[in-house]
Design an enzyme around this catalytic site. Sequence first.
Site, PDB file in Angstrom:
ATOM      1  N   LYS A   1      -3.064 -10.451  15.461  1.00 42.00           N
ATOM      2  CA  LYS A   1      -2.944  -9.018  15.147  1.00 42.00           C
ATOM      3  C   LYS A   1      -4.147  -8.564  14.309  1.00 42.00           C
ATOM      4  O   LYS A   1      -4.744  -7.525  14.578  1.00 42.00           O
ATOM      5  CB  LYS A   1      -1.629  -8.744  14.409  1.00 42.00           C
ATOM      6  CG  LYS A   1      -0.424  -8.806  15.336  1.00 42.00           C
ATOM      7  CD  LYS A   1       0.917  -8.832  14.613  1.00 42.00           C
ATOM      8  CE  LYS A   1       2.045  -9.013  15.639  1.00 42.00           C
ATOM      9  NZ  LYS A   1       3.382  -9.128  15.069  1.00 42.00           N
TER      10      LYS A   1
ATOM     11  N   GLN B   1       6.165  -9.448   9.335  1.00 38.88           N
ATOM     12  CA  GLN B   1       6.420 -10.327  10.475  1.00 38.88           C
ATOM     13  C   GLN B   1       7.841 -10.896  10.440  1.00 38.88           C
ATOM     14  O   GLN B   1       8.329 -11.334   9.406  1.00 38.88           O
ATOM     15  CB  GLN B   1       5.372 -11.461  10.482  1.00 38.88           C
ATOM     16  CG  GLN B   1       5.404 -12.358  11.689  1.00 38.88           C
ATOM     17  CD  GLN B   1       5.000 -11.663  12.998  1.00 38.88           C
ATOM     18  OE1 GLN B   1       4.325 -10.643  13.002  1.00 38.88           O
ATOM     19  NE2 GLN B   1       5.446 -12.210  14.110  1.00 38.88           N
TER      20      GLN B   1
ATOM     21  N   ASP C   1       6.085  -0.966  13.790  1.00 38.20           N
ATOM     22  CA  ASP C   1       6.981  -1.811  14.581  1.00 38.20           C
ATOM     23  C   ASP C   1       8.084  -0.992  15.244  1.00 38.20           C
ATOM     24  O   ASP C   1       8.745  -1.483  16.162  1.00 38.20           O
ATOM     25  CB  ASP C   1       7.676  -2.831  13.659  1.00 38.20           C
ATOM     26  CG  ASP C   1       7.045  -4.210  13.721  1.00 38.20           C
ATOM     27  OD1 ASP C   1       6.514  -4.563  14.795  1.00 38.20           O
ATOM     28  OD2 ASP C   1       7.103  -4.915  12.708  1.00 38.20           O
TER      29      ASP C   1
HETATM   30  N1  GUN Z   1       8.023 -11.258  15.600  1.00 36.43           N
HETATM   31  C1  GUN Z   1       8.017 -11.331  16.955  1.00 36.43           C
HETATM   32  N2  GUN Z   1       7.755 -10.114  17.495  1.00 36.43           N
HETATM   33  C2  GUN Z   1       7.591  -9.258  16.462  1.00 36.43           C
HETATM   34  C3  GUN Z   1       7.285  -7.872  16.375  1.00 36.43           C
HETATM   35  O1  GUN Z   1       7.134  -7.147  17.375  1.00 36.43           O
HETATM   36  N3  GUN Z   1       7.175  -7.382  15.104  1.00 36.43           N
HETATM   37  C4  GUN Z   1       7.365  -8.133  13.995  1.00 36.43           C
HETATM   38  N4  GUN Z   1       7.263  -7.544  12.795  1.00 36.43           N
HETATM   39  N5  GUN Z   1       7.652  -9.426  14.034  1.00 36.43           N
HETATM   40  C5  GUN Z   1       7.751  -9.973  15.273  1.00 36.43           C
END
Ligand code: GUN
Length: 287
Positions: free
Chosen positions: A54, A98, A121
Amino acid sequence: MPATIIDGKALARQIREEIRRDTEIFLREHGRPPGLAVILVGDDPASKIYVRNKARACNEVGFFSRQEHLPESTSQKDLIDLVEFFNRDNLIDGILVQHPMPKHIDEATIFRTVDSRKDVDGFHPLNVGNLCIGQECLVSCTPMGIIEMLRRYEIPLLGKRAVVVGRSNIVGKPMIQLLLREHATVTVCHSRTVDLPGECRNADVLIVAIGKPEFVRADSIKPGATVIDVGTNFIKRNGKNVQVGDVAFEEAKEIASAISPSPGGVGPMTITMLLSNTLQAARWHVK
Ligand code: GUN
């Protein structure tokens, strides 16, 4: 005829180039780039890779990014304080904590603490609610990436039967809303569904997000259907660790008319939608 392979990697590259150009314009107009804060608590190996990817994607398009890696023992209060710090930070437009977080932390509380306008998100209850009632909001990145993939490959949804396998808050539930918004007839299946293969065989568009390696086989796919595989699973094959999806790709591609592979399908699109959401949040923030 073998299926068209939906190339999420190439599509993601193309959309990221569009975002990079928009970022240059944003920077010229506002004197700063869009900014994303990514918070990771603990040492989950997969999460570490996702978070690194990311941050790398942010740098590629010219965003400002901050990564905070906190120890597993971080208290809920300290995490809330950090989220609130980024809520107030004028250089930060998007905040992502996350998932999964350590067991002693209540994820729902953390997601609610993120300012809903910085919730890239799309997990804040305000954004989830606004999605359900068709109001402007930030939307969970994976389902948004799937809609974008279908749109750019000109796969019609209007009046089509879409079947979503999996009912998670991150993928399945927002996916239902987005498909409804596109006027599909939507069925959602899950672990208690009585005849899963039968339900899947009704689908013109089959979206699978259950986290079970190669679970959906060719006999669950209607000839000519579009199949979107959201799964990321790691298995041992011939002594090697390999990444596979939730769909048995090799046999499915002989039945479907279009299929997104895993890896190389939904994954790159998810991160790209995170960039898109961050740019959107930045535009709101400067208004
Ligand atoms: N863990 C797996 N997919 C995601 C996501 O789309 N956002 C977040 N914050 N954690 C994740």
